[in-house]
Write a protein that holds these residues in place. Sequence first.
Motif, PDB file in Angstrom:
ATOM      1  N   ARG A  74     -34.341 113.596 -29.039  1.00 41.01           N
ATOM      2  CA  ARG A  74     -34.605 115.014 -29.300  1.00 41.01           C
ATOM      3  C   ARG A  74     -33.420 115.895 -28.877  1.00 41.01           C
ATOM      4  NH1 ARG A  74     -39.076 115.709 -24.453  1.00 41.01           N
ATOM      5  NH2 ARG A  74     -37.713 116.682 -22.894  1.00 41.01           N
ATOM      6  N   PHE A  75     -32.394 115.278 -28.315  1.00 46.35           N
ATOM      7  CA  PHE A  75     -31.225 116.027 -27.839  1.00 46.35           C
ATOM      8  C   PHE A  75     -30.175 116.140 -28.939  1.00 46.35           C
ATOM      9  CE2 PHE A  75     -33.279 115.287 -23.941  1.00 46.35           C
ATOM     10  CZ  PHE A  75     -32.758 116.159 -22.995  1.00 46.35           C
ATOM     11  N   ARG A  76     -29.507 117.265 -28.967  1.00 47.32           N
ATOM     12  CA  ARG A  76     -28.392 117.509 -29.882  1.00 47.32           C
ATOM     13  C   ARG A  76     -27.192 117.983 -29.056  1.00 47.32           C
ATOM     14  NH1 ARG A  76     -28.266 121.070 -33.571  1.00 47.32           N
ATOM     15  NH2 ARG A  76     -27.601 119.775 -35.332  1.00 47.32           N
ATOM     16  N   PRO A  77     -26.467 117.036 -28.428  1.00 41.06           N
ATOM     17  CA  PRO A  77     -25.354 117.445 -27.570  1.00 41.06           C
ATOM     18  C   PRO A  77     -24.322 118.271 -28.326  1.00 41.06           C
ATOM     19  CG  PRO A  77     -25.255 115.092 -28.045  1.00 41.06           C
ATOM     20  CD  PRO A  77     -26.584 115.569 -28.515  1.00 41.06           C
ATOM     21  N   VAL A  78     -23.886 119.356 -27.713  1.00 42.04           N
ATOM     22  CA  VAL A  78     -22.868 120.214 -28.320  1.00 42.04           C
ATOM     23  C   VAL A  78     -21.528 119.488 -28.361  1.00 42.04           C
ATOM     24  CG1 VAL A  78     -21.609 122.390 -28.089  1.00 42.04           C
ATOM     25  CG2 VAL A  78     -24.072 122.306 -27.614  1.00 42.04           C
ATOM     26  N   VAL A  79     -21.215 118.759 -27.296  1.00 44.32           N
ATOM     27  CA  VAL A  79     -19.999 117.954 -27.258  1.00 44.32           C
ATOM     28  C   VAL A  79     -20.326 116.628 -27.926  1.00 44.32           C
ATOM     29  CG1 VAL A  79     -18.262 116.855 -25.798  1.00 44.32           C
ATOM     30  CG2 VAL A  79     -19.222 119.079 -25.148  1.00 44.32           C
ATOM     31  N   THR A  80     -19.847 116.429 -29.138  1.00 43.81           N
ATOM     32  CA  THR A  80     -20.256 115.260 -29.922  1.00 43.81           C
ATOM     33  C   THR A  80     -19.074 114.686 -30.683  1.00 43.81           C
ATOM     34  OG1 THR A  80     -21.789 114.487 -31.642  1.00 43.81           O
ATOM     35  CG2 THR A  80     -20.998 116.753 -31.844  1.00 43.81           C
ATOM     36  N   GLY A  81     -18.979 113.362 -30.695  1.00 45.63           N
ATOM     37  CA  GLY A  81     -17.878 112.696 -31.376  1.00 45.63           C
ATOM     38  C   GLY A  81     -18.270 112.218 -32.758  1.00 45.63           C
ATOM     39  N   ALA A 130     -25.964 106.139 -30.469  1.00 45.04           N
ATOM     40  CA  ALA A 130     -25.018 106.825 -31.348  1.00 45.04           C
ATOM     41  C   ALA A 130     -25.100 108.336 -31.201  1.00 45.04           C
ATOM     42  CB  ALA A 130     -25.274 106.431 -32.803  1.00 45.04           C
ATOM     43  N   ARG A 131     -26.242 108.821 -30.765  1.00 44.62           N
ATOM     44  CA  ARG A 131     -26.401 110.267 -30.593  1.00 44.62           C
ATOM     45  C   ARG A 131     -25.407 110.808 -29.560  1.00 44.62           C
ATOM     46  NH1 ARG A 131     -30.395 114.145 -31.922  1.00 44.62           N
ATOM     47  NH2 ARG A 131     -30.985 112.522 -33.394  1.00 44.62           N
ATOM     48  N   PHE A 132     -25.029 109.994 -28.607  1.00 47.36           N
ATOM     49  CA  PHE A 132     -24.099 110.414 -27.557  1.00 47.36           C
ATOM     50  C   PHE A 132     -22.759 109.682 -27.671  1.00 47.36           C
ATOM     51  CE2 PHE A 132     -28.065 111.982 -26.052  1.00 47.36           C
ATOM     52  CZ  PHE A 132     -27.760 113.081 -25.265  1.00 47.36           C
ATOM     53  N   ALA A 133     -22.425 109.271 -28.890  1.00 45.28           N
ATOM     54  CA  ALA A 133     -21.179 108.547 -29.103  1.00 45.28           C
ATOM     55  C   ALA A 133     -19.980 109.483 -29.040  1.00 45.28           C
ATOM     56  CB  ALA A 133     -21.216 107.828 -30.449  1.00 45.28           C
ATOM     57  N   GLY A 134     -18.825 108.895 -28.794  1.00 42.62           N
ATOM     58  CA  GLY A 134     -17.584 109.656 -28.758  1.00 42.62           C
ATOM     59  C   GLY A 134     -16.803 109.469 -30.044  1.00 42.62           C
ATOM     60  N   ALA A 135     -15.510 109.152 -29.896  1.00 44.71           N
ATOM     61  CA  ALA A 135     -14.650 109.007 -31.062  1.00 44.71           C
ATOM     62  C   ALA A 135     -13.713 107.821 -30.822  1.00 44.71           C
ATOM     63  CB  ALA A 135     -13.886 110.297 -31.307  1.00 44.71           C
ATOM     64  N   THR A 136     -12.622 107.755 -31.574  1.00 40.98           N
ATOM     65  CA  THR A 136     -11.695 106.630 -31.486  1.00 40.98           C
ATOM     66  C   THR A 136     -11.245 106.400 -30.040  1.00 40.98           C
ATOM     67  OG1 THR A 136     -10.923 107.232 -33.692  1.00 40.98           O
ATOM     68  CG2 THR A 136      -9.609 105.656 -32.459  1.00 40.98           C
ATOM     69  N   TYR A 137     -11.254 105.160 -29.627  1.00 42.18           N
ATOM     70  CA  TYR A 137     -10.933 104.809 -28.247  1.00 42.18           C
ATOM     71  C   TYR A 137     -10.116 103.528 -28.237  1.00 42.18           C
ATOM     72  CZ  TYR A 137     -14.588 101.295 -28.800  1.00 42.18           C
ATOM     73  OH  TYR A 137     -15.338 100.220 -29.250  1.00 42.18           O
TER      74      TYR A 137
END
Length: 423
Positions: free
Chosen positions: A250-257, A281-288
């Motif tokens: 139910r969360f929509r993090p503003v900081v999102t990758g 995946a909802r709290f995933a980042g980006a290329t690492y």
Amino acid sequence: MNEHVPAPGGGPRLADLRASPNALAQHYSRSDVANRLPLTGHSHQAWPDVAIEGQLAAFTDAAAELDGKWDRAAGKAEEVRDGYRALLGDPGGELALGASTHELVVRFLSGLDLCGRRRLVTTDGEFHTVRRQLDRLAEAGVEVVRVPAEPADTLAERLAAEVDGRASAVLVSAVLFETARIVPGLDGLAESCARWDVELLVDAYHALGVLEMPIHEQGLGAAWIVGGGYKYLQLGEGNCFLRLPGHADRFRPVVTGWFSEFSARSERPGAGEVVYGSGSARFAGATYDPTSHYRAASVFGFFREQGLTPAFLREVSLHQTGVLADAFDELALPPELVTRDRSRPRSDYAGFLALRCAEASAVRASLARYGVYTDHRGDYLRFGPAPYLSDRQLHDAMAALGEVLRVGRGTGGVTLPKSRGHG
């Protein structure tokens, strides 16, 4: 654990680890742990030799597959998740991975309703990751309530008393990073948070690897758990996780990758709407850089092969910190120079021995020149053992502390005694 019974998985027994040389030390030849006195195990333990195999495998896959390496990297990431799931007793857990706990905590904070519920409850004994970020949020107008971390016995209860409908989240450590004190009663705190629909984030960084933490048995199934493998787990940098509770979708993090979009590509967002993947995946980042996950997968495999289970590691940790505490007591040093908390049994502490020392920084520096590597936080000098150290090495390290402080008393400050080997 019985010293004569092998560890699960056919690995070394506690008696083997007490011996000199330690039975595990052969697997850490690149760090030469058998011939050194590294007591920074609560901060950075040596990596086993297999770690380099993981790093080389990352290069090999990148060289052979180029951009196609990401399928293999995803498999390594899942192995890392499985390693953490085993430590948490959470086989079906959803875990987001990140290079640091800071980036994961920021994503968590960005998903809270800090406009409607502007209060965050925490302690004054949190590690700098949480402390600094909450300090800055307080400057920006978020109400941050800091509950004194001591006495730890009542900390969870005092945190719960600050939980109400104004709060978005409580952030607390399972183990206090300065003193190694285990925070009891987190299950009761979790119940209070659930009653007020407040999120609970537990920092497990100083627990995993020296303390059993089956979160469902401990009443923390609805909590967010953050941690990493830089310390006791020997995974190195870049291996942190955020365990998501069942209601995280139910969360929509503003900081999102943008990696969050991988599992959401089939969805057509509305105008101006950002879509999220489900689960981790909802709290995933980006290329690492996936090298860290290759290394961690190798080390997790080594731990399994050696039978270094949470229960066995806890047994080893209690023995080693007990050896250090007894050796310190035998020094009979003046308490105005250095002392330790004897009000609680060693079982109330996690993976290191914290000594309150008036000149902690100077003592640490003198010990390092003497070949004994420790660290300090404020006026706490911290001795952190590791499973690859023998009892003799622990005694030698503490004996060096006695020599440093006795020589220092006679010259008006801490000085360096004549170096000697530990054999």
